[in-house]
Design a protein around this motif. Structure first.
Motif, PDB file in Angstrom:
ATOM      1  N   ASP A  30       0.814  -1.199   0.097  1.00  0.00           N
ATOM      2  CA  ASP A  30       0.218  -0.275   0.041  1.00  0.00           C
ATOM      3  C   ASP A  30       0.744   1.269  -0.228  1.00  0.00           C
ATOM      4  O   ASP A  30       0.724   2.174  -0.765  1.00  0.00           O
ATOM      5  N   MET A  31       1.707   1.090   0.703  1.00  0.00           N
ATOM      6  CA  MET A  31       2.786   2.659   1.037  1.00  0.00           C
ATOM      7  C   MET A  31       3.656   2.576  -0.483  1.00  0.00           C
ATOM      8  O   MET A  31       3.785   3.669  -0.890  1.00  0.00           O
ATOM      9  N   ALA A  32       3.958   1.678  -0.969  1.00  0.00           N
ATOM     10  CA  ALA A  32       4.729   1.733  -2.283  1.00  0.00           C
ATOM     11  C   ALA A  32       3.827   1.989  -3.335  1.00  0.00           C
ATOM     12  O   ALA A  32       4.100   2.843  -4.223  1.00  0.00           O
ATOM     13  N   ARG A  33       2.532   1.634  -3.533  1.00  0.00           N
ATOM     14  CA  ARG A  33       1.751   2.158  -4.360  1.00  0.00           C
ATOM     15  C   ARG A  33       1.318   3.435  -4.165  1.00  0.00           C
ATOM     16  O   ARG A  33       1.448   4.286  -5.341  1.00  0.00           O
ATOM     17  N   ARG A  34       1.016   4.090  -3.022  1.00  0.00           N
ATOM     18  CA  ARG A  34       0.919   5.712  -2.863  1.00  0.00           C
ATOM     19  C   ARG A  34       2.228   6.400  -3.204  1.00  0.00           C
ATOM     20  O   ARG A  34       1.994   7.429  -3.618  1.00  0.00           O
ATOM     21  N   GLN A  35       3.327   5.836  -2.852  1.00  0.00           N
ATOM     22  CA  GLN A  35       4.459   6.646  -3.114  1.00  0.00           C
ATOM     23  C   GLN A  35       4.674   6.680  -4.681  1.00  0.00           C
ATOM     24  O   GLN A  35       5.187   7.730  -5.183  1.00  0.00           O
ATOM     25  N   ARG A  36       4.417   5.749  -5.435  1.00  0.00           N
ATOM     26  CA  ARG A  36       4.736   5.610  -6.879  1.00  0.00           C
ATOM     27  C   ARG A  36       3.807   6.837  -7.562  1.00  0.00           C
ATOM     28  O   ARG A  36       3.845   7.569  -8.288  1.00  0.00           O
ATOM     29  N   ARG A  37       2.335   6.689  -6.867  1.00  0.00           N
ATOM     30  CA  ARG A  37       1.407   7.800  -7.353  1.00  0.00           C
ATOM     31  C   ARG A  37       1.613   9.185  -7.120  1.00  0.00           C
ATOM     32  O   ARG A  37       1.717   9.978  -8.004  1.00  0.00           O
ATOM     33  N   TYR A  38       2.226   9.303  -5.887  1.00  0.00           N
ATOM     34  CA  TYR A  38       2.511  10.727  -5.669  1.00  0.00           C
ATOM     35  C   TYR A  38       3.923  11.181  -6.405  1.00  0.00           C
ATOM     36  O   TYR A  38       3.978  12.543  -6.793  1.00  0.00           O
ATOM     37  N   LEU A  39       4.794  10.329  -6.599  1.00  0.00           N
ATOM     38  CA  LEU A  39       6.043  10.726  -7.237  1.00  0.00           C
ATOM     39  C   LEU A  39       5.807  10.977  -8.858  1.00  0.00           C
ATOM     40  O   LEU A  39       6.078  11.751  -9.379  1.00  0.00           O
ATOM     41  N   ALA A  40       4.628   9.999  -9.474  1.00  0.00           N
ATOM     42  CA  ALA A  40       4.278  10.285 -10.687  1.00  0.00           C
ATOM     43  C   ALA A  40       3.410  11.831 -10.822  1.00  0.00           C
ATOM     44  O   ALA A  40       3.860  12.302 -11.896  1.00  0.00           O
ATOM     45  N   GLN A  41       2.802  12.118  -9.927  1.00  0.00           N
ATOM     46  CA  GLN A  41       2.060  13.211  -9.926  1.00  0.00           C
ATOM     47  C   GLN A  41       2.823  14.687  -9.766  1.00  0.00           C
ATOM     48  O   GLN A  41       2.942  15.629 -10.509  1.00  0.00           O
ATOM     49  N   MET A  42       4.063  14.413  -9.066  1.00  0.00           N
ATOM     50  CA  MET A  42       5.136  15.591  -8.747  1.00  0.00           C
ATOM     51  C   MET A  42       6.023  15.367 -10.105  1.00  0.00           C
ATOM     52  O   MET A  42       6.362  16.481 -10.417  1.00  0.00           O
ATOM     53  N   GLY A  43       6.077  14.514 -10.866  1.00  0.00           N
ATOM     54  CA  GLY A  43       6.774  14.377 -12.051  1.00  0.00           C
ATOM     55  C   GLY A  43       5.912  15.364 -13.237  1.00  0.00           C
ATOM     56  O   GLY A  43       6.210  15.792 -14.084  1.00  0.00           O
ATOM     57  N   VAL A  44       4.569  14.964 -13.201  1.00  0.00           N
ATOM     58  CA  VAL A  44       3.634  15.859 -14.070  1.00  0.00           C
ATOM     59  C   VAL A  44       3.727  17.272 -13.563  1.00  0.00           C
ATOM     60  O   VAL A  44       3.760  18.240 -14.637  1.00  0.00           O
ATOM     61  N   ARG A  45       4.049  17.558 -12.333  1.00  0.00           N
ATOM     62  CA  ARG A  45       4.023  19.079 -11.966  1.00  0.00           C
ATOM     63  C   ARG A  45       5.153  19.633 -12.471  1.00  0.00           C
ATOM     64  O   ARG A  45       5.219  20.835 -13.034  1.00  0.00           O
TER      65      ARG A  45
END
Length: 116
Positions: A30-45
């Motif tokens: 769960d933590m790994a999935r949420r971290q990947r999602r957060y990093l992908a959104q920061m990449g889009v930013r």
């Protein structure tokens, strides 16, 4: 000795059996999935910031402004999704509570707010 479970007298035939498909996701996954999602959104930013910088003066001003607004709003959205917590993913609508109707009390009935 056999590894099979023998039925006992106190086991009811209608007892629910846990399914592996209804087991929750592990905390590490769960933590790994949420971290990947957060990093992908920061990449889009970061892409929005870079696109706003490189398109300023080459495209109408509205385009870089929209990209900058997206870059400002994305961290808020990313944090909301990252902190959403562990969600239950089963489709069963099983309730953990059993609702009961509470009847009238057995003591004297007094009106609320004084008076007899």
């Amino acid at each position: 000795m056999s590894s099979r479970r023998t039925p006992r007298a106190h086991d009811a035939p209608g007892d629910d059996v846990q399914r592996i498909t209804s087991a929750p996701e592990s905390l590490a996954d769960d933590m790994a999935r949420r971290q990947r999602r957060y990093l992908a959104q920061m990449g889009v930013r970061m892409v929005c910031f870079a696109a706003a910088f490189f398109t300023w003066g080459h495209l109408p001003v509205v385009v870089p402004i929209i990209l900058l607004i997206a870059a400002v709003v994305l961290p808020y959205v990313a944090v909301l999704f990252a902190n959403a917590g562990r969600e239950r993913r089963d489709t069963d609508d099983a309730s953990f509570m059993q609702y009961r109707e509470i009847g009238p009390g057995s003591g004297p009935h007094h009106q609320v707010g004084g008076g007899s």
